[in-house]
Scaffold this motif. Structure first.
Motif, short mmCIF file in Angstrom:
data_model
loop_
_atom_site.label_atom_id
_atom_site.label_comp_id
_atom_site.label_asym_id
_atom_site.label_seq_id
_atom_site.Cartn_x
_atom_site.Cartn_y
_atom_site.Cartn_z
N ASP B 152 0.84 -1.20 0.00
CA ASP B 152 0.00 0.00 0.00
C ASP B 152 0.87 1.25 0.00
OD1 ASP B 152 -2.31 -1.48 -0.05
OD2 ASP B 152 -2.59 -1.42 2.13
N GLY B 153 1.95 1.20 0.78
CA GLY B 153 2.86 2.34 0.83
C GLY B 153 3.52 2.59 -0.52
N VAL B 154 3.97 1.54 -1.17
CA VAL B 154 4.62 1.69 -2.49
C VAL B 154 3.61 2.20 -3.52
CG1 VAL B 154 5.81 0.48 -4.37
CG2 VAL B 154 6.32 -0.11 -1.99
N THR B 155 2.38 1.68 -3.45
CA THR B 155 1.34 2.15 -4.37
C THR B 155 1.10 3.64 -4.20
OG1 THR B 155 0.27 -0.02 -4.43
CG2 THR B 155 -1.10 1.89 -5.00
N LYS B 156 0.98 4.10 -2.94
CA LYS B 156 0.73 5.54 -2.70
C LYS B 156 1.92 6.38 -3.16
CE LYS B 156 -2.53 5.16 1.14
NZ LYS B 156 -2.32 4.24 2.25
N GLU B 157 3.13 5.85 -2.93
CA GLU B 157 4.34 6.62 -3.25
C GLU B 157 4.56 6.73 -4.76
OE1 GLU B 157 6.62 7.68 -0.66
OE2 GLU B 157 7.65 8.81 -2.25
N PHE B 158 4.30 5.66 -5.48
CA PHE B 158 4.71 5.63 -6.90
C PHE B 158 3.55 5.64 -7.89
CE2 PHE B 158 8.56 4.30 -4.78
CZ PHE B 158 9.55 4.91 -5.52
N PHE B 159 2.34 5.36 -7.41
CA PHE B 159 1.19 5.37 -8.33
C PHE B 159 0.14 6.39 -7.88
CE2 PHE B 159 2.58 0.79 -9.17
CZ PHE B 159 3.05 1.04 -10.46
N ALA B 160 0.57 7.47 -7.23
CA ALA B 160 -0.38 8.47 -6.74
C ALA B 160 -1.19 9.07 -7.89
CB ALA B 160 0.37 9.57 -5.98
N ASP B 161 -0.57 9.19 -9.06
CA ASP B 161 -1.27 9.78 -10.21
C ASP B 161 -1.99 8.74 -11.06
OD1 ASP B 161 -0.30 12.25 -9.45
OD2 ASP B 161 1.47 12.12 -10.74
N GLN B 162 -1.91 7.47 -10.65
CA GLN B 162 -2.58 6.39 -11.39
C GLN B 162 -3.44 5.62 -10.39
OE1 GLN B 162 1.04 6.37 -11.63
NE2 GLN B 162 1.07 7.61 -13.50
N PRO B 163 -4.59 6.19 -10.02
CA PRO B 163 -5.35 5.61 -8.89
C PRO B 163 -5.85 4.18 -9.11
CG PRO B 163 -6.60 7.36 -9.99
CD PRO B 163 -5.22 7.40 -10.57
N ARG B 164 -5.75 3.65 -10.33
CA ARG B 164 -6.20 2.28 -10.58
C ARG B 164 -5.03 1.30 -10.69
NH1 ARG B 164 -10.82 1.14 -9.02
NH2 ARG B 164 -11.48 -0.13 -10.79
N HIS B 165 -3.84 1.78 -10.40
CA HIS B 165 -2.67 0.90 -10.44
C HIS B 165 -2.32 0.46 -9.02
CE1 HIS B 165 -1.09 2.69 -14.54
NE2 HIS B 165 -2.37 2.35 -14.57
N ARG B 166 -1.79 -0.76 -8.90
CA ARG B 166 -1.39 -1.29 -7.59
C ARG B 166 0.00 -1.93 -7.72
NH1 ARG B 166 -5.18 1.16 -6.84
NH2 ARG B 166 -7.19 0.66 -5.89
N ALA B 167 0.86 -1.66 -6.75
CA ALA B 167 2.15 -2.35 -6.70
C ALA B 167 1.92 -3.79 -6.22
CB ALA B 167 3.09 -1.63 -5.73
N ASP B 168 2.69 -4.75 -6.76
CA ASP B 168 2.50 -6.14 -6.35
C ASP B 168 3.77 -6.80 -5.79
OD1 ASP B 168 0.57 -8.17 -6.00
OD2 ASP B 168 1.32 -9.25 -7.73
N TRP B 169 4.92 -6.49 -6.34
CA TRP B 169 6.20 -6.94 -5.79
C TRP B 169 7.30 -6.15 -6.46
CZ3 TRP B 169 9.31 -10.27 -9.15
CH2 TRP B 169 8.63 -10.73 -10.29
N ILE B 170 8.54 -6.36 -6.06
CA ILE B 170 9.65 -5.58 -6.61
C ILE B 170 10.82 -6.51 -6.93
CG2 ILE B 170 8.94 -3.52 -5.33
CD1 ILE B 170 11.32 -3.99 -3.46
N CYS B 171 11.72 -6.03 -7.78
CA CYS B 171 12.85 -6.86 -8.19
C CYS B 171 14.07 -5.99 -8.48
CB CYS B 171 12.47 -7.67 -9.43
SG CYS B 171 13.73 -8.85 -9.96
N SER B 172 15.14 -6.20 -7.73
CA SER B 172 16.41 -5.53 -8.04
C SER B 172 17.06 -6.20 -9.23
CB SER B 172 17.34 -5.57 -6.83
OG SER B 172 16.91 -4.65 -5.85
N ILE B 173 17.75 -5.40 -10.04
CA ILE B 173 18.43 -5.90 -11.24
C ILE B 173 19.83 -5.29 -11.31
CG2 ILE B 173 18.38 -5.99 -13.77
CD1 ILE B 173 15.35 -5.70 -13.62
#
Lengths: 197, 197
Positions: B152-173
């Motif tokens: 929820d925190g990542v979604t608010k931080e990075f998808f604030a302008d895309q209210p229908r997007h949700r973060a699901d997981w992350i991956c370092s590369i």
């Protein structure tokens, strides 16, 4: 070991590969099924949870039973495929973590949180299903993934003796008939669905 | 096109690849990020829905902001990686289907069923995340997937302008530091989690 894989290999597993609706009359052996699994199991899952529970329907009888639970559009894609695999997951995958992830007590992370386990099992089982498709293609086979099935029906039919397992989607595997596919659907430009920050 | 890929290539993308916790001090370029996407977008998703919405955190500022929402064990794995990508999904992916799946009116299949869309978006976005990891490895990079983040925190931080997007997981590369990994966790025998019918 090479640092990158060849353009030919990238064509085979990504660029030229297609999802097939029809199949050539050419068997997929049990050895091939096992070779797919030996690759897919190497792919990463969270805390090595390996939540997928796979039923490889290879006999006509098993494929016919599976097709009964599929949408009309999918029945023939199942019945005529050499193999159709049910990608299921185990809600209680954490019971296996003491041997799957021996570095630490990962089982305790998941105890008492069934909703969280289902969410993690679905995500990681989907990852394993993607590894399955890439592995099958890498070994010279083609895939036809499908989600148009009655999952409760498939679960009851194939996991009756495993009450904590759930079917999630299915995938036909074989040698694809090139006459069974449409033109490739468009792929997005980077900017459409990506952002670099 | 070859029928199968080489043993060397299978080693690179499956058998010898590992999930890394630490990274060499070697950049990943924007061209490399785009090359990963150009491969992963070719992988199959249900009705070509392509539900993933990817934020590639490449600046130190973006990685630091992302790390704030991660578990303590994951913060350094994010901050020190050349790139850390957020794998999100669009709940309203069906709005794009008229151009992504032009063969038929697939958008109508998903209208009015938000729960079903979320389930499908998560499954297919996980598939795309798996393609992302295989593609990165195929191009000579290493991955470090993580689910220990406050979504929820990542979604608010990075998808604030895309209210229908949700973060699901992350991956370092990046280029993995071999000193940062443990022994490989055990892999199951075929019979443990598979059945042929």
């Amino acid at each position: 070991m090479a640092d990158t894989i060849s353009d030919d290999a990238l064509d085979l597993i990504f660029r030229e590969a297609r999802s097939y609706n029809g199949w050539l009359d050419k068997d997929v052996s049990e050895d091939q099924v096992r070779a797919i699994y030996d690759l897919l199991k190497m792919g990463p899952t969270s805390a090595n949870q390996q939540p997928s529970r796979l039923v490889w329907c290879k006999s006509q009888e098993a494929k016919d039973r599976l097709a009964e639970h599929a949408s009309d559009a999918n029945k023939e894609k199942i019945r005529t495929a050499p193999v159709c695999v049910i990608i299921g997951y185990d809600i209680d995958f954490h019971e296996e973590l003491p041997w799957l992830f021996p570095h630490t007590d990962a089982k305790s992370w998941f105890e008492g949180d069934e909703d969280g386990r289902i969410e993690g099992a679905k995500r990681n089982s989907a990852l394993q299903g993607a590894y399955l498709m890439i592995a099958a293609r890498a070994l010279g086979l083609d895939c036809g993934p499908m989600s148009g099935v009655d999952l409760d029906g498939v679960t009851k039919e194939f996991f009756a003796d495993q009450p904590r397992h759930r079917a999630d989607w299915i995938c036909s595997i074989g040698y694809g008939d090139k006459d069974s596919i449409f033109d490739r659907s468009p792929r997005p430009e980077f900017e459409k669905f990506n952002r670099i920050e």
